[in-house]
Design a protein around this motif. Structure first.
Motif, PDB file in Angstrom:
ATOM      1  N   ARG A  46       0.863  -1.173   0.000  1.00 30.56           N
ATOM      2  CA  ARG A  46       0.000   0.000   0.000  1.00 30.56           C
ATOM      3  C   ARG A  46       0.900   1.223   0.000  1.00 30.56           C
ATOM      4  N   GLY A  47       0.438   2.311  -0.606  1.00 32.45           N
ATOM      5  CA  GLY A  47       1.215   3.545  -0.590  1.00 32.45           C
ATOM      6  C   GLY A  47       1.476   4.021   0.829  1.00 32.45           C
ATOM      7  N   SER A  48       0.522   3.766   1.718  1.00 33.24           N
ATOM      8  CA  SER A  48       0.611   4.271   3.099  1.00 33.24           C
ATOM      9  C   SER A  48       1.777   3.698   3.890  1.00 33.24           C
ATOM     10  N   VAL A  49       2.343   2.555   3.465  1.00 33.37           N
ATOM     11  CA  VAL A  49       3.405   1.934   4.265  1.00 33.37           C
ATOM     12  C   VAL A  49       4.757   2.629   4.063  1.00 33.37           C
ATOM     13  N   VAL A  50       4.828   3.517   3.067  1.00 33.45           N
ATOM     14  CA  VAL A  50       6.073   4.244   2.792  1.00 33.45           C
ATOM     15  C   VAL A  50       5.851   5.734   3.046  1.00 33.45           C
ATOM     16  N   ASP A  51       6.826   6.384   3.651  1.00 38.00           N
ATOM     17  CA  ASP A  51       6.833   7.842   3.738  1.00 38.00           C
ATOM     18  C   ASP A  51       7.238   8.345   2.345  1.00 38.00           C
ATOM     19  N   GLU A  52       6.236   8.730   1.548  1.00 33.69           N
ATOM     20  CA  GLU A  52       6.478   9.018   0.127  1.00 33.69           C
ATOM     21  C   GLU A  52       7.403  10.223  -0.064  1.00 33.69           C
ATOM     22  N   ALA A  53       7.274  11.215   0.796  1.00 32.28           N
ATOM     23  CA  ALA A  53       8.151  12.395   0.695  1.00 32.28           C
ATOM     24  C   ALA A  53       9.598  11.987   0.947  1.00 32.28           C
ATOM     25  N   ALA A  54       9.813  11.118   1.930  1.00 26.78           N
ATOM     26  CA  ALA A  54      11.173  10.628   2.224  1.00 26.78           C
ATOM     27  C   ALA A  54      11.698   9.783   1.064  1.00 26.78           C
TER      28      ALA A  54
END
Ligand code: NDP
Length: 313
Positions: free
Chosen positions: A231-239
């Motif tokens: 899921r996208g939520s499992v990664v800090d996308e900005a980081a």
């Protein structure tokens, strides 16, 4: 009251599933109902058909006093407040197993395509750029080190495929699995520091939010690749964007994003990335099997039969 139970369609569902639902139940499409129309029909709703990430919150569930079951199209049900449902004795079902092979196949597809830069190379071959010289060298997969975060049904299927590529397999879960030959690593950051490819196949939701943060990406390092089919939520996308921009990791293969269907511009502009539109389970056979299972759970419930695939308590 009608003999056909009233079902609320909470998310856009595939035509095959909509057809089966409409043939059997009285369907109300929440995605097109006005607030007033939804309020009028709410007391009669006995079932909800939804998708994994669509928000079915405690407050939303509370609007339906006669609700008995929420059938989710998808194995992940991070959008559904399953605790709130359970408190009211409302059943929640999902579609495990039938999609496992496709999602594992797709994780390997992203891994191979990212390491070997298939998407960039395709562009290179098509555009005529090849005439100016050869394509850059890429990263060897066979024999490399794989870390799987979330060694469940899908994670194990990924591991079986990776074994055929002679990969050295380690994994991180909250607790070790007893029936696997792979190395367990209790700390995610430690695992990231010990592998060439970090593949994410854990559930989404509050328990895993931004688990893959700047520290984990730093540990993965400038030769490490991140593959996300979870899921996208499992990664800090900005980081992640920052790590890719600064060369802190080598590349990424991403099927899922924080705010789908929006893919951040910064990601779209970066090389060394394979980006796909949340399609890991997206084959004709598997989506049909998922639709049938989502329907069959509702059908079983309303004919007094045991549910096929209730989510674990
Ligand atoms: P499973 O429940 O079989 O496996 C999930 C695994 O994740 C378990 O082994 C669990 O182990 C582990 N896990 C759970 N919480 C954590 C945590 N906080 N940290 C580390 N590991 C954790 O699920 P599936 O394999 O069937 O599916 C996994 C997920 O894949 C789905 O929930 C969904 O989000 C995603 N998915 C994505 C698709 C796509 O299209 N891209 C399609 C299908 C699924 P433990 O309990 O020991 O921690």
């Amino acid at each position: 009251t009608s003999a056909r139970p009233d079902i609320l369609i909470a998310a856009a569902l595939p035509p095959h599933l909509m057809q089966r639902l409409q043939d059997t139940f009285t369907c109300h499409d929440a995605t097109s109902l006005s607030e007033a129309a939804l309020a009028a029909v709410a007391p009669s709703i006995r079932g909800i058909a939804s998708k994994g990430e669509t928000k079915v919150s405690r407050e939303y569930i509370a609007r339906f006093p006669a609700l008995e079951i929420i059938s989710v199209f998808g194995v992940g049900y991070d959008g559904v407040d399953a605790v709130a449902a359970r408190e009211r004795g409302i059943e929640v079902t999902n579609t495990p197993d039938v999609l496992t092979d496709d999602v594992a196949d797709f994780a390997m597809t992203l891994l191979l395509s990212t390491a070997r830069r298939v998407v960039d190379a395709d562009r290179f071959a098509r555009s005529g750029e090849w005439k100016k010289g050869p394509f850059a060298l890429t990263t060897k997969v066979t024999g490399s080190r794989l870390g799987i975060v979330g060694l469940g049904r899908i994670g194990k299927a990924i591991a079986r495929r990776a074994a055929a590529f002679d990969m050295e397999i380690s994994y991180h879960n909250r607790s070790p699995q007893s029936d696997v030959p792979y190395r367990y690593v209790a700390d995610l950051k430690t695992l990231a520091g010990e592998v060439d490819f970090l593949v994410l196949s854990m559930p989404g939701g509050a328990g895993t939010r931004a688990l893959v943060n700047a520290d984990v990406l730093d540990a993965l390092g400038p030769k490490g690749f991140l593959i996300n089919v979870a899921r996208g939520s499992v990664v800090d996308e900005a980081a992640l964007i920052k790590a890719l921009q600064e060369g802190k990791i080598a590349g990424a293969g991403l099927d899922v994003f924080e705010n789908e269907p929006n893919v951040p511009d910064a990601l779209a502009k970066l090389p060394n990335l394979t980006l796909t539109p949340h399609m890991a389970s997206g084959t004709v056979i598997t989506r049909t099997a998922m639709a049938d299972l989502a329907f069959d759970n509702l059908q079983a419930h309303f004919s007094g039969k045991p549910l096929l695939t209730p989510v674990p308590r």
